[in-house]
Design an enzyme around this catalytic site. Structure first.
Site, mmCIF file in Angstrom:
data_model
loop_
_atom_site.group_PDB
_atom_site.id
_atom_site.type_symbol
_atom_site.label_atom_id
_atom_site.label_comp_id
_atom_site.label_asym_id
_atom_site.label_seq_id
_atom_site.Cartn_x
_atom_site.Cartn_y
_atom_site.Cartn_z
ATOM 1 N N GLU A 148 47.719 -5.420 25.755
ATOM 2 C CA GLU A 148 47.701 -6.144 27.022
ATOM 3 C C GLU A 148 46.678 -7.283 27.088
ATOM 4 O OE1 GLU A 148 47.239 -3.087 29.990
ATOM 5 O OE2 GLU A 148 49.318 -2.459 29.806
ATOM 6 N N GLU A 172 56.608 1.655 25.290
ATOM 7 C CA GLU A 172 56.229 2.538 26.416
ATOM 8 C C GLU A 172 57.346 2.508 27.460
ATOM 9 O OE1 GLU A 172 52.253 1.555 27.789
ATOM 10 O OE2 GLU A 172 51.612 1.071 25.754
HETATM 11 C C1 XIL Z 1 48.128 5.305 30.581
HETATM 12 C C2 XIL Z 1 48.285 6.807 30.414
HETATM 13 O O1 XIL Z 1 49.645 7.138 30.479
HETATM 14 C C3 XIL Z 1 47.502 7.519 31.489
HETATM 15 O O2 XIL Z 1 47.523 8.919 31.250
HETATM 16 C C4 XIL Z 1 46.046 7.029 31.480
HETATM 17 O O3 XIL Z 1 45.358 7.585 32.562
HETATM 18 C C5 XIL Z 1 45.994 5.519 31.593
HETATM 19 O O4 XIL Z 1 46.773 4.933 30.568
HETATM 20 N N1 XIL Z 1 49.857 0.661 29.379
HETATM 21 C C6 XIL Z 1 49.350 1.255 28.241
HETATM 22 C C7 XIL Z 1 49.130 2.713 28.219
HETATM 23 O O5 XIL Z 1 49.223 0.586 27.214
HETATM 24 O O6 XIL Z 1 48.093 3.089 27.347
HETATM 25 C C8 XIL Z 1 48.863 3.256 29.593
HETATM 26 O O7 XIL Z 1 48.791 4.673 29.512
HETATM 27 C C9 XIL Z 1 49.961 2.817 30.549
HETATM 28 C C10 XIL Z 1 49.990 1.318 30.646
#
Ligand code: XIL
Length: 401
Positions: A207, A315
């Site tokens: 990100e 994701e």
């Molecule tokens: C999120 C997890 O799912 C949560 O459990 C944690 O509290 C915060 O991070 N983008 C990403 C992921 O790259 O690592 C994030 O994951 C969600 C958004």
């Protein structure tokens, strides 16, 4: 987040100021205009919030036809087709389930490999115990592991990932750049050496862009202290430690057609032109407010694969309420997942699709239901680990392949 809080504050101040101006009868026409204007904004904002939060519930027609996971041959079919379907376990025990025995053949540890979970920032000591248990178990079960993520500057204060600004504030200003550079190098070196030969692909930078807007680089803690070069530094460092690794740049998009998506493409081009060793692009694929169509997704994927890069959806999730207009939202969600997977796997260089949840019983979206009101139910298995339509449709598609 802070930006929105500030904006809301300014808005409230302006509203109070215009009411006071009306009251004291000063510059009345201007105040009147402001009052009407701000009230209109307030009404629109309230309606929008109510719209996005409206309660919803849908019938689970699929339950009557749900097949037990162990009767699906997904795992074998994926292996035969050389495809990856992944999920993000929260611990090693979760791998001992039908979901990983019969469905998923790739994992991305949801949090265990993040900086704040591995490193005690005060002592600069690493504890790999929890992550090792998960990675070892996955390898034992012949499941691919994606490393996520070496450098992630966004919201590190909120997710306590850890709060690097707070950590840096303990050092004199002049020392902060050196401290953070040392931390970046130390972290990449320690983690990649530890997992050498075990985790073969990593989200090196996660990100880098501002979440909204036109695609500017986010002024996160790394950017502020190291400049935009923090991105290339991370990639070069990772490459130097293990030239065999697949190094990914991972980003979230709300659509693949706007200026922000274009800016990301330009960023990738400029990094490649500088010789930065990027092997792949991760499109996170959190469809939380809007659905990018399968065609839009594929068109964006192709822009990168045609540069010789690999692409993965890293994701993936589409909230159930985004399908509320369909006659059967569960079915529509499933068709969407099958279609995205099908169209993307037609592209040479597409290398995997990972959902950001295993089943509907555990979800980071539900953990943040103040922002993502339920039903989210974004995954391929339901809360009882029954196959939802998406899983059956993907299985059928692979079978026919
Ligand atoms: C999120 C997890 O799912 C949560 O459990 C944690 O509290 C915060 O991070 N983008 C990403 C992921 O790259 O690592 C994030 O994951 C969600 C958004």
């Amino acid at each position: 987040m802070t930006l929105y809080i500030n904006l809301a504050g300014i808005f409230m101040l302006a509203l109070v100021a215009s009411i006071l101006a009306m009251f004291f009868n000063k510059s009345r026409p201007v105040a009147k205009f402001l009052l009407v204007f701000l009230t209109a904004i307030l009404v629109v904002a309230v309606i929008t919030v109510l719209y996005f939060r409206r309660p919803m519930e849908f019938e689970k027609h699929y339950v009557n036809t749900a097949l037990p996971l162990e009767t699906l041959l997904l795992n074998k079919r994926l292996q035969q087709a050389g495809m990856y379907l992944g999920a993000p376990p929260r611990n090693a025990n979760q791998l001992d389930s039908h979901a990983y025995r019969h469905v998923f053949n790739s994992i991305t540890p949801e949090n265990d490999l993040k900086l704040g979970h591995l490193l005690d920032i005060e002592t600069l000591e690493y504890d790999f115990t929890q992550a090792d248990a998960l990675v070892t178990e996955a390898i034992k079960r012949n499941i691919r592991v994606r490393g996520h993520a070496l450098v992630w500057g966004k919201l590190s204060d909120i997710f306590n990932a850890p709060d690097l600004d707070l950590w840096l504030s303990h050092f004199p200003e002049l020392e902060r750049t050196a401290k953070l550079t040392h931390l970046l190098d130390l972290h990449i070196t320690s983690v990649l050496n530890h997992y050498q030969g075990k985790i073969l692909e990593w989200d090196v930078v996660n990100e880098p862009l501002e979440m909204f807007g036109r695609g500017q680089l986010e002024k996160n803690v790394f950017y502020r202290h190291l400049g935009e070069e923090y991105i290339e530094r991370a990639f070069f460092k990772a490459k130097a430690i293990d030239p065999e690794l697949q190094l990914y740049l991972n980003e979230q998009f709300f659509n693949y057609t706007d200026q922000r998506a274009e800016a990301f493409y330009q960023l990738v081009m400029s990094l490649l032109n500088k010789g930065v060793p990027i092997d792949g692009i991760g499109l996170q694929g959190h469809m939380v407010f809007h659905l990018a169509t399968p065609e839009e997704t594929a068109a964006y994927v192709k822009r990168f694969t045609s540069l010789g890069l690999k692409v993965q959806i890293t994701e993936f999730e589409a909230r159930l309420r985004l399908f509320s207009d369909a006659q059967d939202p569960y079915q529509a969600q499933g068709e969407y997942y099958r279609d995205v997977m099908r169209i993307c796997y037609e592209i040479d260089g597409f290398d995997g699709i990972t959902f950001w949840g295993v089943d509907d019983s555990i979800s980071w979206l539900d953990d943040m239901s103040w922002l993502f009101p339920k039903p989210n139910e974004a995954y391929l298995l339901d809360a009882q680990q029954r196959a939802k339509p998406g899983l059956i449709l993907i299985d059928q598609w692979l079978k026919a392949n």
